[in-house]
Scaffold this active site. Structure first.
Site, PDB file in Angstrom:
ATOM      1  N   PRO A  66       0.813  -1.220   0.000  1.00 55.26           N
ATOM      2  CA  PRO A  66       0.000   0.000   0.000  1.00 55.26           C
ATOM      3  C   PRO A  66       0.848   1.272   0.000  1.00 55.26           C
ATOM      4  O   PRO A  66       0.320   2.364  -0.171  1.00 55.26           O
ATOM      5  CB  PRO A  66      -0.834  -0.106   1.278  1.00 55.26           C
ATOM      6  CG  PRO A  66      -0.412  -1.332   1.976  1.00 55.26           C
ATOM      7  CD  PRO A  66       0.663  -2.013   1.222  1.00 55.26           C
ATOM      8  N   GLU A 107       2.166  -7.573   8.959  1.00 57.05           N
ATOM      9  CA  GLU A 107       2.272  -6.126   9.177  1.00 57.05           C
ATOM     10  C   GLU A 107       3.163  -5.460   8.142  1.00 57.05           C
ATOM     11  O   GLU A 107       3.200  -4.253   8.012  1.00 57.05           O
ATOM     12  CB  GLU A 107       2.801  -5.838  10.585  1.00 57.05           C
ATOM     13  CG  GLU A 107       1.863  -6.269  11.679  1.00 57.05           C
ATOM     14  CD  GLU A 107       0.488  -5.635  11.567  1.00 57.05           C
ATOM     15  OE1 GLU A 107       0.410  -4.406  11.543  1.00 57.05           O
ATOM     16  OE2 GLU A 107      -0.507  -6.376  11.472  1.00 57.05           O
ATOM     17  N   ARG A 140      -3.077  -8.579 -20.807  1.00 52.18           N
ATOM     18  CA  ARG A 140      -3.953  -8.249 -21.937  1.00 52.18           C
ATOM     19  C   ARG A 140      -3.363  -7.191 -22.853  1.00 52.18           C
ATOM     20  O   ARG A 140      -3.856  -6.964 -23.944  1.00 52.18           O
ATOM     21  CB  ARG A 140      -5.356  -7.876 -21.455  1.00 52.18           C
ATOM     22  CG  ARG A 140      -5.401  -6.688 -20.547  1.00 52.18           C
ATOM     23  CD  ARG A 140      -6.692  -6.682 -19.733  1.00 52.18           C
ATOM     24  NE  ARG A 140      -7.869  -6.706 -20.571  1.00 52.18           N
ATOM     25  CZ  ARG A 140      -8.296  -5.681 -21.306  1.00 52.18           C
ATOM     26  NH1 ARG A 140      -7.628  -4.555 -21.289  1.00 52.18           N
ATOM     27  NH2 ARG A 140      -9.379  -5.786 -22.035  1.00 52.18           N
ATOM     28  N   ASP A 154     -10.420   0.378 -24.772  1.00 54.30           N
ATOM     29  CA  ASP A 154     -10.651   0.273 -23.331  1.00 54.30           C
ATOM     30  C   ASP A 154     -10.764   1.636 -22.674  1.00 54.30           C
ATOM     31  O   ASP A 154     -10.126   2.592 -23.098  1.00 54.30           O
ATOM     32  CB  ASP A 154      -9.479  -0.424 -22.640  1.00 54.30           C
ATOM     33  CG  ASP A 154      -9.485  -1.918 -22.876  1.00 54.30           C
ATOM     34  OD1 ASP A 154     -10.464  -2.437 -23.416  1.00 54.30           O
ATOM     35  OD2 ASP A 154      -8.482  -2.546 -22.494  1.00 54.30           O
TER      36      ASP A 154
HETATM   37  N1  ADE Z   1      -0.868  -5.128  -0.137  1.00 56.06           N
HETATM   38  C1  ADE Z   1      -1.762  -4.725   0.787  1.00 56.06           C
HETATM   39  N2  ADE Z   1      -2.499  -3.719   0.329  1.00 56.06           N
HETATM   40  C2  ADE Z   1      -2.065  -3.445  -0.940  1.00 56.06           C
HETATM   41  C3  ADE Z   1      -2.413  -2.510  -1.930  1.00 56.06           C
HETATM   42  N3  ADE Z   1      -3.384  -1.610  -1.737  1.00 56.06           N
HETATM   43  N4  ADE Z   1      -1.749  -2.533  -3.095  1.00 56.06           N
HETATM   44  C4  ADE Z   1      -0.757  -3.410  -3.305  1.00 56.06           C
HETATM   45  N5  ADE Z   1      -0.372  -4.329  -2.403  1.00 56.06           N
HETATM   46  C5  ADE Z   1      -1.016  -4.349  -1.229  1.00 56.06           C
END
Ligand code: ADE
Length: 245
Positions: free
Chosen positions: A89, A116, A154, A169
């Site tokens: 994230p 974590e 793709r 697309d």
């Molecule tokens: N791992 C946990 N959340 C994630 C996300 N939003 N994007 C990529 N990998 C992740």
């Protein structure tokens, strides 16, 4: 193209990679996707892939050694340098343009984090890129890796026939896709727009372009600047936003 994926839950990949376009691309040799279990690169009896965080705190942290060793084994097998992408994230945001950029690579390594987090030395000294698929937290990187793989595969030339080419697309020209219809021409009293059955290809192309602009303006105005909209189109768009038909 070859894609190696390092993860803790290899079973999560079986079904999604064995359906539809990705399945066909693999069968036809456009892409070779190899899933590696990070635990296979551990040496203790319990195949420990995680440990407590230094400094304390909740949760567990993925250990660096198995991840470094897995990537080094892949590099040794394949030779050459390869982008090593960490799914997390905290990464840069994935988009169609990132997918287009990655689809040009002959080889990619994707690392799926878990728990974590993972030891920062993997991010600093092994990964060459870090990608997030959106501003939310998944339980692990596996689903994110599947999203990235699907979007990339793709785009590999030849994977989509001209029949279902990626060029129409949403996002491929910076705008959302125009509305599509199929038979029946009238369903529950709702008719397909007359222009689409007119046979006039120039008018159909103009209608589609304008609908793509209008839809983008209504739903994702943040994207409009990418659409190369000319003055005449902008005028039409503003009139239609003010006086919807
Ligand atoms: N791992 C946990 N959340 C994630 C996300 N939003 N994007 C990529 N990998 C992740």
């Amino acid at each position: 193209m070859r894609i190696d994926i390092l993860c803790l839950f290899p079973e999560m990949f079986a079904s999604p990679l064995d359906q539809s376009i990705v399945k066909r691309a693999r069968e036809q040799g456009f892409v070779d996707i190899v899933i590696h279990n990070i635990r296979d690169y551990t040496y203790d009896k319990h195949h420990t892939a995680d440990d407590y965080p230094y400094g304390g705190g909740p949760g567990m942290v993925l250990k660096p050694e198995p991840i470094f060793e897995a990537v080094e084994a892949i590099k040794q097998e394949m030779g050459g340098s390869v982008p090593v992408i960490l799914l997390s994230p905290q990464g840069r945001l994935f988009s169609q343009s990132v997918a287009q950029e990655l689809a040009l690579q002959p080889h990619l390594v994707l690392i799926c984090g878990h728990y974590e987090g993972l030891d920062e030395r993997v991010c600093e000294h092994l990964a060459t890129d870090e990608i997030s698929i959106g501003d939310y937290v998944l339980s692990g990187g596996e689903l994110a890796a599947l999203v990235v793989v699907d979007a990339i595969v793709r785009l590999i030339p030849g994977v989509l026939g001209s029949q279902d080419s990626a060029s129409n697309d949403s996002h491929s020209d910076g705008l959302l896709e125009y509305p599509q219809y199929t038979r029946p021409q009238v369903y529950r009293g709702w008719s397909v727009p007359a222009v689409l059955v007119s046979g006039n290809h120039a008018e159909i192309a103009q209608w589609r372009r304008r609908q793509a602009i209008l839809r983008t303006a209504k739903r994702r105005p943040d994207l409009l600047d990418r659409g190369n909209i000319c003055d005449e189109e902008r005028k039409w768009m503003l009139e239609n936003l003010l006086n919807p038909k």
